[in-house]
Enzyme design. Structure first.
Site, PDB file in Angstrom:
ATOM      1  N   HIS A 286       7.552  39.189 -58.300  1.00 52.52           N
ATOM      2  CA  HIS A 286       8.264  40.436 -58.053  1.00 52.52           C
ATOM      3  C   HIS A 286       9.187  40.789 -59.212  1.00 52.52           C
ATOM      4  CE1 HIS A 286       7.782  40.339 -53.365  1.00 52.52           C
ATOM      5  NE2 HIS A 286       6.698  40.768 -53.989  1.00 52.52           N
TER       6      HIS A 286
ATOM      7  N   ASN B 254       5.545  33.385 -49.519  1.00 50.17           N
ATOM      8  CA  ASN B 254       6.023  34.040 -50.741  1.00 50.17           C
ATOM      9  C   ASN B 254       5.836  33.168 -51.972  1.00 50.17           C
ATOM     10  OD1 ASN B 254       7.080  36.643 -49.821  1.00 50.17           O
ATOM     11  ND2 ASN B 254       8.486  35.382 -48.611  1.00 50.17           N
TER      12      ASN B 254
ATOM     13  N   ARG C 189       7.790  30.813 -42.671  1.00 44.58           N
ATOM     14  CA  ARG C 189       7.056  31.956 -43.212  1.00 44.58           C
ATOM     15  C   ARG C 189       7.407  32.227 -44.675  1.00 44.58           C
ATOM     16  NH1 ARG C 189       5.774  37.886 -40.418  1.00 44.58           N
ATOM     17  NH2 ARG C 189       4.552  38.657 -42.184  1.00 44.58           N
TER      18      ARG C 189
ATOM     19  N   GLU D 126      -4.065  36.051 -54.030  1.00 50.57           N
ATOM     20  CA  GLU D 126      -3.472  35.776 -52.725  1.00 50.57           C
ATOM     21  C   GLU D 126      -4.297  34.750 -51.946  1.00 50.57           C
ATOM     22  OE1 GLU D 126      -0.617  36.645 -51.552  1.00 50.57           O
ATOM     23  OE2 GLU D 126       0.028  38.507 -52.512  1.00 50.57           O
TER      24      GLU D 126
ATOM     25  N   LYS E 154      -2.434  32.520 -42.531  1.00 54.21           N
ATOM     26  CA  LYS E 154      -1.309  33.445 -42.374  1.00 54.21           C
ATOM     27  C   LYS E 154      -0.960  33.612 -40.904  1.00 54.21           C
ATOM     28  CE  LYS E 154       0.984  37.502 -43.897  1.00 54.21           C
ATOM     29  NZ  LYS E 154       1.061  38.621 -44.843  1.00 54.21           N
TER      30      LYS E 154
ATOM     31  N   LYS F  36       4.731  42.781 -41.691  1.00 51.05           N
ATOM     32  CA  LYS F  36       5.718  43.181 -42.689  1.00 51.05           C
ATOM     33  C   LYS F  36       5.353  44.556 -43.235  1.00 51.05           C
ATOM     34  CE  LYS F  36       7.599  38.980 -44.794  1.00 51.05           C
ATOM     35  NZ  LYS F  36       7.702  38.257 -46.075  1.00 51.05           N
TER      36      LYS F  36
ATOM     37  N   HIS G 166       5.844  34.615 -55.449  1.00 56.48           N
ATOM     38  CA  HIS G 166       6.323  35.990 -55.360  1.00 56.48           C
ATOM     39  C   HIS G 166       7.694  36.203 -55.989  1.00 56.48           C
ATOM     40  CE1 HIS G 166       2.914  36.425 -52.729  1.00 56.48           C
ATOM     41  NE2 HIS G 166       3.200  37.677 -52.467  1.00 56.48           N
TER      42      HIS G 166
ATOM     43  N   HIS H 112       0.085  43.778 -58.442  1.00 63.18           N
ATOM     44  CA  HIS H 112       0.813  42.822 -57.602  1.00 63.18           C
ATOM     45  C   HIS H 112       0.115  41.465 -57.557  1.00 63.18           C
ATOM     46  CE1 HIS H 112       3.159  41.080 -54.412  1.00 63.18           C
ATOM     47  NE2 HIS H 112       2.077  40.912 -53.681  1.00 63.18           N
TER      48      HIS H 112
ATOM     49  N   GLU I  96      10.412  35.314 -40.573  1.00 54.03           N
ATOM     50  CA  GLU I  96      10.730  34.615 -41.812  1.00 54.03           C
ATOM     51  C   GLU I  96      12.087  33.936 -41.771  1.00 54.03           C
ATOM     52  OE1 GLU I  96       8.960  36.207 -45.581  1.00 54.03           O
ATOM     53  OE2 GLU I  96      11.061  36.181 -46.206  1.00 54.03           O
TER      54      GLU I  96
ATOM     55  N   ARG J 190      11.060  56.327 -33.401  1.00 58.57           N
ATOM     56  CA  ARG J 190      11.531  54.979 -33.049  1.00 58.57           C
ATOM     57  C   ARG J 190      10.401  54.009 -32.713  1.00 58.57           C
ATOM     58  NH1 ARG J 190      15.578  58.203 -30.404  1.00 58.57           N
ATOM     59  NH2 ARG J 190      17.520  58.122 -31.593  1.00 58.57           N
TER      60      ARG J 190
END
Length: 369
Positions: free
Chosen positions: A253, A246, A242, A186, A228, A144, A249, A267, A238, A122
């Site tokens: 993606h 992306n 935020r 990026e 960032k 993330k 992306h 990527h 997000e 946890r």
């Protein structure tokens, strides 16, 4: 010179340290976060063969024993099976929640090890030591963590902030040129989404960054991390701003999914191509001037990144298949397509109701079938 960028999230605040020689200082830097004299180090075969001995020696100098868990390289490792195997290896080490997990590798290792840390008993602490440019400027910062599924990239994950990030610029010396270009996509993204001055600097100095000239590389990494961190502090989960991170992306993606998340399209290459497509769509939709879009696309191409579907070696994309992936994107809500679009280089915005029919027509104009 070591630069420090704070990520001020209250009790979960941490620093991103940027500079040369940080792997060799890792033991002393990690010592304050360790309760027992042992750490689990998650890496991949490529990174461990190049830099594992340095990290092990650095930890030993600080009285810390490294327990390496070395995984196969590649996006395929970031899967349910990869997560299960990693968690089992951590349990076999009999780690408790007070022990530290170190992610030592690129974005795949950082995402996977971070997610494992988030769910291990946890929640366990972890530290990021990113070894690729892409991971240093993007995936290691912000908390993330995720794995991929056959239905899409990063669809199963958690927000779990690291305790520290060590971005050692020296390790980029062993990075293949293709991976360096992928990481630069990026970096370029940050200029395109929110800093016109930084974008102009990259237009002039991008070659020096790609050549790994120390001063240019340090500035590119530091400014990217600053941007960032600022956005993450403002919108950690997000809910709003935020989403700008992306940029490129949603297109990227979808293209990655269609090419199988493999060597055919890295990527960062997908992000570069997706950024170019976002600018062309923005111009076609009237949000952005044609000349501004041309400048953005030219910057992508100048870095040796794909800027058109035709750059991907004749791979044929079906517009409907790409749209299905876009509908699964994490930003999509209520069946509506959400994209990050641009008014100009340095001025991006969230468009939350893009017409699927218009997007399909655009994809066909781009070369999809």
């Amino acid at each position: 010179m070591i630069r420090s960028v704070p990520v001020d999230l209250g009790e979960r605040a941490y620093d991103v340290l940027i500079g040369p020689g940080l792997v060799d200082e890792a033991g002393a830097r990690l010592r304050p976060f360790v309760r027992r004299d042992r750490v689990a180090v998650v890496s991949d075969e490529t990174v461990w063969s190049l830099h594992g001995a340095r990290l092990t020696a650095a930890l030993k100098r600080a009285g810390l024993e490294a327990h390496p868990i070395v995984l196969p390289p590649g996006e395929q490792t970031k899967s349910f099976a990869g997560l299960e195997g990693l968690c089992d290896a951590l349990l076999a080490l009999e780690l408790d929640r007070g022990d530290l997990i170190v992610a030592f590798g690129g974005g795949v290792i950082g995402d996977l090890a971070g997610f494992a840390a988030a769910v291990y008993k946890r929640g366990a602490d972890f530290v990021q030591i990113p070894t690729t440019l892409l991971a240093q400027v993007d995936s290691s910062v912000g908390g993330k963590t995720a794995i991929d599924t056959p239905r899409g990239k990063n669809l199963v994950g958690a927000f779990h902030q690291p305790r520290l990030v060590l971005a050692d610029l020296d390790v980029l010396g062993t990075l293949p040129d293709r991976e360096m270009r992928a990481g630069y996509a990026e970096v370029l993204k940050y200029g395109l989404l929110g800093d016109a001055t930084f974008f102009a600097w990259l237009q002039a100095e991008g070659g020096a960054v790609l050549a790994r000239e120390p001063a240019a590389l340090a500035r590119a990494v530091e400014r990217s991390v600053e941007m960032k961190a600022e956005i993450v502090i403002d919108d950690e989960r997000e809910a709003g701003r935020r989403a700008l991170l992306n940029f490129g992306h949603t297109f990227g993606h979808a293209l990655e999914a269609e090419t199988g998340y493999g060597e055919a399209l890295l990527h960062g290459e997908a992000v570069g191509l997706g950024s170019a497509m976002a600018f062309r769509y923005s111009a076609a939709a009237g949000f952005c001037g044609v000349e501004d879009a041309r400048r953005a696309v030219a910057a992508v191409a100048a870095a040796g990144l794909p800027s058109r579907l035709s750059d991907l070696g004749g791979h044929r994309f079906a517009a409907d298949a790409l749209l299905r992936h876009m509908a699964q994107d994490k930003k999509a809500e209520g069946g509506r397509l959400t994209f990050i679009l641009a008014r100009s280089p340095g001025d991006a915005f969230v468009a939350r109701d893009v017409d699927p029919a218009e997007m399909r027509a655009f994809l066909i104009s781009e070369g999809a079938v």
